[in-house]
Write an enzyme that holds these catalytic residues in place. Structure first.
Site, PDB file in Angstrom:
ATOM      1  N   ASP A 116      -3.369  11.128   0.362  1.00 37.31           N
ATOM      2  CA  ASP A 116      -3.551   9.673   0.299  1.00 37.31           C
ATOM      3  C   ASP A 116      -2.688   9.152   1.460  1.00 37.31           C
ATOM      4  O   ASP A 116      -2.426   9.908   2.405  1.00 37.31           O
ATOM      5  CB  ASP A 116      -3.101   9.134  -1.070  1.00 37.31           C
ATOM      6  CG  ASP A 116      -3.527   7.691  -1.316  1.00 37.31           C
ATOM      7  OD1 ASP A 116      -4.688   7.457  -1.670  1.00 37.31           O
ATOM      8  OD2 ASP A 116      -2.689   6.765  -1.136  1.00 37.31           O
TER       9      ASP A 116
ATOM     10  N   GLY B 151      -5.894  -0.986   9.551  1.00 40.96           N
ATOM     11  CA  GLY B 151      -5.341   0.357   9.426  1.00 40.96           C
ATOM     12  C   GLY B 151      -5.636   1.159  10.680  1.00 40.96           C
ATOM     13  O   GLY B 151      -6.421   0.736  11.537  1.00 40.96           O
TER      14      GLY B 151
ATOM     15  N   ALA C 173      -9.329   4.847   8.424  1.00 38.90           N
ATOM     16  CA  ALA C 173      -9.807   3.946   9.485  1.00 38.90           C
ATOM     17  C   ALA C 173     -10.501   4.756  10.579  1.00 38.90           C
ATOM     18  O   ALA C 173     -11.572   4.367  11.073  1.00 38.90           O
ATOM     19  CB  ALA C 173      -8.632   3.150  10.063  1.00 38.90           C
TER      20      ALA C 173
ATOM     21  N   LYS D 278      -3.161  10.534 -10.091  1.00 39.38           N
ATOM     22  CA  LYS D 278      -2.568  10.130  -8.813  1.00 39.38           C
ATOM     23  C   LYS D 278      -1.105  10.525  -8.820  1.00 39.38           C
ATOM     24  O   LYS D 278      -0.487  10.579  -9.883  1.00 39.38           O
ATOM     25  CB  LYS D 278      -2.671   8.604  -8.643  1.00 39.38           C
ATOM     26  CG  LYS D 278      -2.650   8.157  -7.203  1.00 39.38           C
ATOM     27  CD  LYS D 278      -4.027   8.217  -6.588  1.00 39.38           C
ATOM     28  CE  LYS D 278      -4.000   8.014  -5.098  1.00 39.38           C
ATOM     29  NZ  LYS D 278      -5.381   7.906  -4.554  1.00 39.38           N
TER      30      LYS D 278
ATOM     31  N   ASN E 256      -6.191   8.042   8.759  1.00 40.28           N
ATOM     32  CA  ASN E 256      -7.345   8.920   8.593  1.00 40.28           C
ATOM     33  C   ASN E 256      -8.602   8.168   8.149  1.00 40.28           C
ATOM     34  O   ASN E 256      -9.698   8.402   8.656  1.00 40.28           O
ATOM     35  CB  ASN E 256      -6.958  10.000   7.568  1.00 40.28           C
ATOM     36  CG  ASN E 256      -8.134  10.794   7.093  1.00 40.28           C
ATOM     37  OD1 ASN E 256      -8.699  10.506   6.040  1.00 40.28           O
ATOM     38  ND2 ASN E 256      -8.538  11.761   7.877  1.00 40.28           N
TER      39      ASN E 256
HETATM   40  O1  2IT Z   1      -7.955   7.360  -3.164  1.00 46.21           O
HETATM   41  C1  2IT Z   1      -8.585   8.440  -3.075  1.00 46.21           C
HETATM   42  O2  2IT Z   1      -9.698   8.579  -3.563  1.00 46.21           O
HETATM   43  C2  2IT Z   1      -7.928   9.545  -2.387  1.00 46.21           C
HETATM   44  N1  2IT Z   1      -6.824   9.365  -1.902  1.00 46.21           N
HETATM   45  C3  2IT Z   1      -8.598  10.876  -2.315  1.00 46.21           C
HETATM   46  C4  2IT Z   1      -8.356  11.652  -3.558  1.00 46.21           C
HETATM   47  C5  2IT Z   1      -8.851  13.072  -3.551  1.00 46.21           C
HETATM   48  O3  2IT Z   1      -8.578  13.748  -4.568  1.00 46.21           O
HETATM   49  O4  2IT Z   1      -9.510  13.519  -2.619  1.00 46.21           O
END
Ligand code: 2IT
Length: 446
Positions: free
Chosen positions: A164, A235, A240, A124, A238
């Site tokens: 995200d 929310g 929601a 992340k 995207n």
């Molecule tokens: O929390 C998640 O799973 C995402 N933000 C998507 C992560 C991704 O690599 O598509």
């Protein structure tokens, strides 16, 4: 395993990282009985190794705003675990971003990605940069400056970032453009790209669609159906949007969306193309508010500074951010007779809220299972890029559907209690954990 001892050590090492410690605690409590059946895990110190990220990059991001003023933000990439595949996970741009939040998200991502059945590890990243009120040119300059630091540490078989909160198609496009400029590589190192340059059909919809496919399975397991159910969504981004779209298609009636300013209740349902498209308009405005919905659709009411969990509905779908449902909210939900809570946000409920749901025998499903369709479709984007092909909408949607059914099955395998009650938290945590643990064990002490 001595959960309290491990947590006390972690807390001493990483004081104040409350979201990270919360996520670790939940998983360790869920898996401890299963873990203790495997002395080989203990011998290889699987838990002690799994709770620490492989590595973390922290960097300064410098950019110039539209007034010519120099701005400084903090950038991060947490490469949590690659036992199953390349680090994979989104990038979050939000004023609240810090290491604790990104470590919790990376930790969750590792198990979520394991549940998808695809070969992806967990990671992340993000920045405390706030996109709110920023111009398009400022967003682009920030994304480019962010990638100027990050590009050396990512790649299609190394680490594949995506979006995200605060990072959608536009931001992924700007970051990927800079990545290509620097690396001279067209290897699809990010997912969530535009359809013209390697993006996958259905990726924008995937988190919300996948969540509703999971909810369908969950309801089937209870001999129930989504048809005619009222649904509270929080929310308005995207995730929601995808959830509202699919819930409506499946015959449910979504009556709320929310933002940092409060929530709107629409008794007629947020169920027409005009209303659902308006969510995208609200998001694109960059103002981070939902109040204008009630001006545009006068049957709806705006409740300033409140959360949708006070409404009487059948199903609650938190789609905003971590810890958006606390104990007080959980009590309102149960008092209102809400039967099902499916987290679409990551760690949308506090530990106390989850305890309350389980004590009330409500059906609660955690984000790492419910929202895994987003990253799963990212995995499908990686496959298409590696093969230099594009799949049709039907093909991607069908694979997403199959994956969500599979995730539900894995939850049932480990989460069904003796009296038949379905504990999705336990099921998802153990299923995800077992896969990562076995992958680590098979690759020795590294
Ligand atoms: O929390 C998640 O799973 C995402 N933000 C998507 C992560 C991704 O690599 O598509």
């Amino acid at each position: 395993m001595n959960v309290e001892k491990i947590l006390a050590n972690l807390e001493a090492k990483h004081p104040g990282e409350k979201e990270y410690l919360q996520a670790v605690r939940e998983v360790l409590l869920s898996v401890q009985d299963e873990y203790n059946k495997h002395p080989e895990f203990e011998e290889a110190k699987i838990i002690e190794r799994m709770v620490e990220p492989d590595r973390i990059y922290t960097f300064r991001v410098t950019w110039i705003d539209d007034n010519g003023e120099v701005q400084v933000n903090q950038g991060y990439r947490v490469q949590f675990n690659n036992a199953i595949g390349p680090y994979k996970g989104g990038i979050r741009f939000h004023a609240s971003v810090n290491l604790s939040i990104l470590k919790f998200l990376g930790f969750e991502q590792m198990f979520k990605n394991a549940l998808t059945t695809l070969p992806m590890g967990g990671g992340k990243g993000g920045s405390d940069f706030s996109p709110r009120g920023k111009s398009d040119a400022e967003i682009m300059r920030f994304c480019q400056a962010f990638m100027l630091e990050l590009w050396r540490n990512i790649g299609p078989d190394q680490d594949v970032p995506a979006g995200d909160i605060g990072v959608g198609g536009r931001e992924v496009g700007y970051m990927y453009g800079m990545f290509k400029k620097l690396s001279h590589q067209c290897t699809g190192t990010m997912t969530g790209k535009g359809l013209e340059f390697g993006g996958s059909k259905i990726r924008p919809e995937a988190t919300g669609f996948g969540a509703l496919y999971f909810v369908e399975e969950l309801l089937k397991d209870q001999n129930d159906t989504i048809k005619g159910k009222t649904i509270a969504v929080s929310g308005f981004g995207n995730v929601a949007w995808g959830a509202v779209t699919k819930a409506t298609q499946l015959g449910g009636k979504v009556v709320t969306i929310s933002g940092p300013d409060g929530y709107v209740y629409d008794p007629d349902g947020i169920n027409t193309k005009e209303k659902i498209d308006y969510m995208l308009e609200l998001r694109a405005s960059g103002n981070d508010v939902v109040a204008p919905y009630a001006e545009k659709f006068p049957n709806a009411t705006f409740y300033a500074g409140r959360k949708p969990w006070e409404q009487k509905v059948d199903i609650a779908l938190p789609c905003a951010t971590q810890n958006e449902v606390n104990l007080e909210d959980a009590k309102k939900l149960s008092a209102n007779g809400v039967k099902y809570v499916a987290e679409v946000s990551n760690m949308g409920c506090t530990a106390e809220a989850i305890d309350h749901f389980l004590a009330q025998r409500m059906i609660y499903a955690p984000g790492k299972a419910v929202n895994a369709g987003g990253v799963a479709t990212s995995g499908l984007e990686m496959t298409q890029n590696a093969q230099h092909i594009y799949w049709s909408e039907e093909e991607v949607d069908q694979r997403l559907h199959t994956i969500m059914r599979d995730i539900h099955e894995q939850c049932v395998l480990y989460g069904r209690e003796e009296d038949g009650y379905m504990n999705y938290m336990k099921g998802a945590n153990i299923a995800g954990f077992m896969k990562v643990a076995r992958a680590m064990l098979g690759q020795g002490i590294v």
